[in-house]
Structure formats: structure tokens, C-alpha cells
Scaffold this motif. Structure first.
Motif, mmCIF file in Angstrom:
data_model
loop_
_atom_site.group_PDB
_atom_site.id
_atom_site.type_symbol
_atom_site.label_atom_id
_atom_site.label_comp_id
_atom_site.label_asym_id
_atom_site.label_seq_id
_atom_site.Cartn_x
_atom_site.Cartn_y
_atom_site.Cartn_z
ATOM 1 N N UNK A 48 0.811 -1.218 0.000
ATOM 2 C CA UNK A 48 0.000 0.000 0.000
ATOM 3 C C UNK A 48 0.839 1.261 0.000
ATOM 4 N N UNK A 49 1.861 1.264 -0.803
ATOM 5 C CA UNK A 49 2.675 2.460 -0.898
ATOM 6 C C UNK A 49 2.005 3.433 -1.859
ATOM 7 N N UNK A 50 2.378 4.686 -1.721
ATOM 8 C CA UNK A 50 1.814 5.670 -2.649
ATOM 9 C C UNK A 50 2.567 5.681 -3.965
ATOM 10 N N UNK A 51 3.820 5.331 -3.894
ATOM 11 C CA UNK A 51 4.630 5.290 -5.109
ATOM 12 C C UNK A 51 5.177 3.876 -5.293
ATOM 13 N N UNK A 52 5.018 3.344 -6.473
ATOM 14 C CA UNK A 52 5.482 1.988 -6.754
ATOM 15 C C UNK A 52 6.548 2.052 -7.837
ATOM 16 N N UNK A 53 7.717 1.560 -7.542
ATOM 17 C CA UNK A 53 8.773 1.557 -8.544
ATOM 18 C C UNK A 53 9.049 0.114 -8.956
ATOM 19 N N UNK A 94 -2.486 5.585 -7.447
ATOM 20 C CA UNK A 94 -1.105 5.357 -7.057
ATOM 21 C C UNK A 94 -0.191 5.864 -8.176
ATOM 22 N N UNK A 95 0.985 6.264 -7.773
ATOM 23 C CA UNK A 95 1.970 6.654 -8.755
ATOM 24 C C UNK A 95 2.825 5.430 -9.067
ATOM 25 N N UNK A 96 2.939 5.113 -10.330
ATOM 26 C CA UNK A 96 3.706 3.921 -10.684
ATOM 27 C C UNK A 96 4.774 4.281 -11.719
ATOM 28 N N UNK A 97 5.982 3.839 -11.483
ATOM 29 C CA UNK A 97 7.050 4.004 -12.458
ATOM 30 C C UNK A 97 7.565 2.624 -12.824
ATOM 31 N N UNK A 98 7.551 2.327 -14.102
ATOM 32 C CA UNK A 98 7.941 0.988 -14.545
ATOM 33 C C UNK A 98 9.120 1.076 -15.512
ATOM 34 N N UNK A 99 10.107 0.245 -15.250
ATOM 35 C CA UNK A 99 11.171 0.072 -16.231
ATOM 36 C C UNK A 99 10.929 -1.261 -16.900
ATOM 37 N N UNK A 100 10.802 -1.273 -18.193
ATOM 38 C CA UNK A 100 10.523 -2.542 -18.843
ATOM 39 C C UNK A 100 10.910 -2.511 -20.316
ATOM 40 N N UNK A 101 11.157 -3.701 -20.822
ATOM 41 C CA UNK A 101 11.405 -3.823 -22.260
ATOM 42 C C UNK A 101 10.197 -4.411 -22.977
ATOM 43 N N UNK A 102 9.217 -4.768 -22.161
ATOM 44 C CA UNK A 102 8.040 -5.361 -22.757
ATOM 45 C C UNK A 102 7.089 -4.249 -23.199
ATOM 46 N N UNK A 103 7.244 -3.844 -24.447
ATOM 47 C CA UNK A 103 6.536 -2.662 -24.935
ATOM 48 C C UNK A 103 5.020 -2.848 -24.938
ATOM 49 N N UNK A 104 4.588 -4.093 -25.156
ATOM 50 C CA UNK A 104 3.143 -4.336 -25.199
ATOM 51 C C UNK A 104 2.478 -4.024 -23.872
#
Lengths: 259, 245
Positions: free
Chosen positions: B167-172, B200-210
Motif C-alpha cells: 500500500x505504498x503511494x509510489x510503486x517503482x 497510485x503513482x507507478x514508475x515501470x522500467x521494462x522492455x516489454x513494450x506491449x
């Protein structure tokens, strides 16, 4: 500083589980388990009690009890400093991956050491009863002495654990100093031996001497601790603790990259 | 119009690593080699500024070594910028490495307490979430066996369930959209969608473009330590494929 206290408070469960892990994990694989925290200092004390009466001309009347009251706080001191110095390094894996207030780690080492020490105080009680010394009301000073030792040690390991990350020699230097300090602290001998001599002031400079003397006073001699010396030590320890937090905070920013 | 709160504010951040050919770590080496500057300074991020507003779902994309993960690590305060500042508002959970700090000899249940406490939860808060975490992980009775007996998929499932229920406000999140089997992946995805809708604020690093396309509204393309493009996801991905695809 306020931010740090708040931060530590909100991570109190992590501190608790770390303390638990330290205590439970320490003797996990050994047959006698937690009993070792009794047996080890006890055996050491017995060895000293056998050897030193031959070397020293006159020892204290209840020499085993006398030594044990010195050895147990000393064991708390050495085990905390030695484990504390490497605690950041040993937790490299988790430091690289998750954020949490890094101060938790040294605090957990010191706290679990304190709990271990309190448990082993049963031995002290046992010897006090069976040697016929008994207890006096001076025992009420015990929390004050414990607090002084706790603060003093935390101040040291905050600095050494952070330095260890940058200079790996820290642990070896610390080990050497602890060995030396053992002889400069009245553990196997009484500080009274040097009363009035030139080296008395040298012993007075040693915070551990003041702490161990205080334990001896309230438990063995059943007198008040030398409050002046104890409060000076407490004051110096508080300054050390403050410096420790400052230095740790400065150095901790590089932990994840340097470990 | 009321100004929307900022969740993450990155200001003129530069991060450089010193690359030592032979890193001095003992006192002797430090003393002997003190004047030999054998270190190369490599700039990973070069004067980056960006703002992420509360409730946004943002993707960081870029080729390997472009500095995405470094940026994410600085947001969680694992490492610190060489120059510049990063300000975050609200509780952060990072899913950089799942299961960091799991203790193999402890049971799944004990590890829930241990792992969640690393994220700064109190015992009460964990008790309240315990059932959710266990049911989300679908581990059933396995939850009371030591974690070392888990398969790697089960391990990841437990770790993900904890992190997502903090239940964080920011998810990395760093490249972990591939947790477990097909069924569990879909479940994670749904959960992320849910979190996205719950402000929620979410930041995602990913190579899965879909998956980025269907999850994120905004994408930031980082290239060679600089922001190359910061716009709507579709547009950024289109450009990105043109150059790197």
C-alpha cells in the motif's frame, strides 16, 4: 535528527525482526544453542581464575565472582564491536536492493548483544548468591550503567561499520585495539591496585574502565558507582553517539556502490 | 485549476560512477596508490530533470545501460545522485529485486513479516494485510513451509504479493512483469491496473513494450544518459521502435 528518529520509529518492526534474527541465527546450527552465551564467558572466567592467582600476588577474595562481573560486560563490548564493525558489509546483498534506514543494522547488533548480556546476567546472580556476597540496593544503578555502555558502543560501531565499507582494514585494526584494551581495562585485576600511582589517570581515560568499575562497585563491592566518572563517560558517549550518527549519515550514501 | 501534487521531482540530476581498474579497498592500497588516479569517471545520467505527478503511470524505456535502472535506484534512495536532487512525496515501495531479504530457513509466513518490515510496515499493518498477501500468492498450505523449499516461481509469487500489498503511494518496478506462470502474470497485470486506477503513482522500467502500452499513459525514453523523448506512450514507443527496432 528529528527525521531520523521518526524514520527509525516507523521501521521499528524491522529493528525487532533483525534483533530476533541476530539472536536466533547466532547459535542456530550448534548443539547447545543459546547455552553458549553462558558457557563461553563462564569458561573464560574459569581459565582466568585458575591462571591469574599465580601471576598476581594478591587477588580479590571471591576471585571467580570478581572476574565474572568483569568478563560478561566485556564480552558484550567485544562481541558488539566485532560484529557491529562488519554488519553493513555482511548485509551487502540487502543494502544494494532495498531502501531502509541503514542505522537499523548497527542498532540491532547492539540491542541483541544487550539482550544476550542481560540473559547471561543470570550467571552473575548465581555467583553473587553462592559466594555469599548477595545483593544490595545499589543494584538500582544498573540501568544507568547499561545505558552508558549501550550508547558508548553504538557510537563506536556507527563509525566503524561505515568506515569498514571504505577501508576494509578497519576490522583488523579494531581487533587489535580490543585485544590491547583488554589489558588496559580492570577486568582480571582491580582498578584499586593502581590507586595513587602514575597510571591511574590513564585508566581513568578508558571509558570501559569506568563502566566495568561501576558494575563492580554496585555488584561486587556493593557500593555506589563513582558517579562523577560514570557521568563523564555518559556525556562523552553521548557526544560520540552524535558524531557517530553524523559520520554514518555522511558515509551511508555510498554504501550501495562501495560494498 | 488546482495544481496536481508532484510525487517525484528530479532536478538536474547527474550520476557518475568511478570505474576503477583495480579498486583500492585496503588501507595499504589506499596509502600506496593514493596519488594514482586510475579511475575512469563514467557518466550514467547527465543533467536530467523530470516531474512525475501523483497518480501517473509512467514507463521508462531505453536500451540496456542507458541509465533507467540507475534512475529508479536513486528514486528509492538506494544510491544517491552525484549532483542535483530528487524529491519524493509519500511512501515508496520498490520492486527492484523481488525477494530481497528473504530468509531461506524461515517459513513463507515469517518472511512476509520480515520482508514487509523492510518496506517499513508495522506489525499491525502486516496483520491486516496478511490474508490478502497469502491469498494473492496462491501458495495455500505452502505458506508455512520454509522458503528454501519453494520453486523459483513460487518464491517470486510470494515476493510480488508482499510488495504489491504494501500500500505504498509510489510503486517503482524494474523489469518484473514476467513473474510466475501465464495465469499469475495476468493476475499481476490486473492488480497493477487496479493500483493505477486507485491514484497510485507507478514508475515501470521494462522492455516489454506491449504491457507498457496498455498500462502506462506516459513514457520517458532515456538514451545515453539524457531524456530523448517524454510524451504519450504510443508516440514514444513509435519513435523508439523506429530508432532501436
Amino acid at each position: 535528527m528529528k527525521e531520523l528518529v521518526h524514520n527509525l520509529y516507523s521501521y521499528r518492526l524491522l529493528l525487532k525482526s533483525n534483533v530476533k534474527k541476530e539472536i536466533r541465527g547466532k547459535y542456530k546450527a550448534s548443539f547447545l544453542g543459546i547455552l553458549w552465551s553462558f558457557i563461553n564467558p563462564l569458561l573464560t572466567a574459569l581459565v582466568y581464575a585458575l591462571v591469574f592467582p599465580f601471576i598476581l600476588k594478591n587477588t580479590e577474595p571471591h576471585y571467580v565472582t570478581f572476574i565474572i562481573i568483569g568478563i560478561l560486560p566485556w564480552t558484550y563490548f567485544t562481541s558488539t564491536i566485532i560484529q557491529g564493525t562488519t554488519v553493513i558489509l555482511n548485509n551487502a546483498g540487502i543494502i544494494k536492493k532495498v531502501y531502509f534506514p541503514r542505522e537499523i543494522l548497527p542498532i540491532a547488533v547492539n540491542t541483541s548483544g544487550l539482550i544476550n548480556f542481560l540473559i547471561s546476567c543470570i550467571i552473575i546472580a548465581f555467583f553473587l548468591i553462592f559466594s555469599g556476597i548477595g545483593f544490595s540496593l545499589n543494584i538500582l544503578y544498573l540501568p544507568l550503567i547499561l545505558l552508558t555502555q549501550y550508547i558508548f558502543q553504538l557510537g563506536i560501531i556507527l563509525i566503524t561499520s561505515a568506515l569498514e565499507i571504505y577501508v576494509r582494514d578497519a576490522e583488523y585494526i579494531i581487533n587489535f585495539f580490543i585485544n590491547m584494551l583488554f589489558y588496559a581495562t580492570p577486568i582480571i585485576y582491580s582498578a584499586n591496585m593502581f590507586a595513587g600511582s602514575h597510571i591511574e589517570w590513564l585508566i581513568n581515560l578508558n571509558p570501559m574502565a569506568s563502566i566495568i568499575n561501576s558494575y563492580r562497585n554496585i555488584l561486587y563491592y556493593q557500593t555506589m558507582p563513582e558517579l562523577k566518572s560514570l557521568f563523564i563517560t555518559l556525556g562523552a558517549s553521548l557526544i560520540l553517539l552524535y558524531l557517530g550518527f553524523k559520520i554514518f549519515n555522511k558515509l551511508q550514501k555510498g554504501f550501495a556502490e562501495e560494498v | 485549476m488546482k495544481e496536481i501534487e508532484k510525487a517525484i521531482e528530479v532536478k538536474n540530476v547527474t550520476k557518475s560512477f568511478k570505474l576503477f581498474y583495480d579498486k583500492p579497498s585496503t588501507l595499504k592500497e589506499r596509502l600506496v596508490f593514493w596519488n594514482k588516479k586510475k579511475a575512469d569517471v563514467r557518466i550514467i545520467l547527465n543533467n536530467i530533470s523530470l516531474e512525475i505527478k501523483k497518480g501517473e503511470t509512467v514507463a521508462l524505456i531505453g536500451v540496456n545501460g542507458s541509465g533507467k535502472s540507475t534512475l529508479l535506484k536513486m528514486m528509492t534512495k538506494i544510491i544517491y545522485p552525484t549532483k542535483g536532487t530528487i524529491k519524493t512525496t509519500g511512501k515508496i515501495t520498490s520492486l527492484l529485486e523481488l525477494g530481497a531479504g528473504f530468509h531461506p530457513d524461515f517459513t513463507g509466513r515469517e518472511n512476509i513479516y520480515f520482508n514487509a518490515s523492510i518496506f517499513g510496515l508495522t506489525e499491525k499493518e502486516i496483520n491486516a494485510r496478511l490474508e490478502d498477501i497469502i491469498s494473492f500468492s496462491e501458495l495455500g498450505e505452502l505458506i508455512d513451509s520454509p522458503v528454501r523449499t519453494y520453486s523459483s516461481g513460487q518464491y517470486m509469487r510470494l515476493a510480488f504479493s508482499i510488495a504489491i500489498n504494501v500500500d505504498a503511494e509510489i510503486l517503482l518496478i524494474d523489469e518484473i512483469l514476467s513473474v510466475g506462470d501465464q495465469h499469475f502474470q495476468e493476475k499481476c497485470f490486473k492488480k497493477l491496473q487496479e493500483l493505477k486506477e486507485s491514484e497510485k503513482t507507478i514508475v515501470i522500467v521494462s522492455h516489454s513494450l506491449d504491457s507498457i502500452k496498455s498500462l502506462c499513459t506516459r513514457a520517458i525514453w532515456i538514451n545515453e544518459g539524457k531524456i530523448r523523448l517524454d510524451a504519450k506512450t504510443e508516440k514514444v514507443i513509435e519513435e523508439y521502435i523506429k530508432v532501436c527496432g
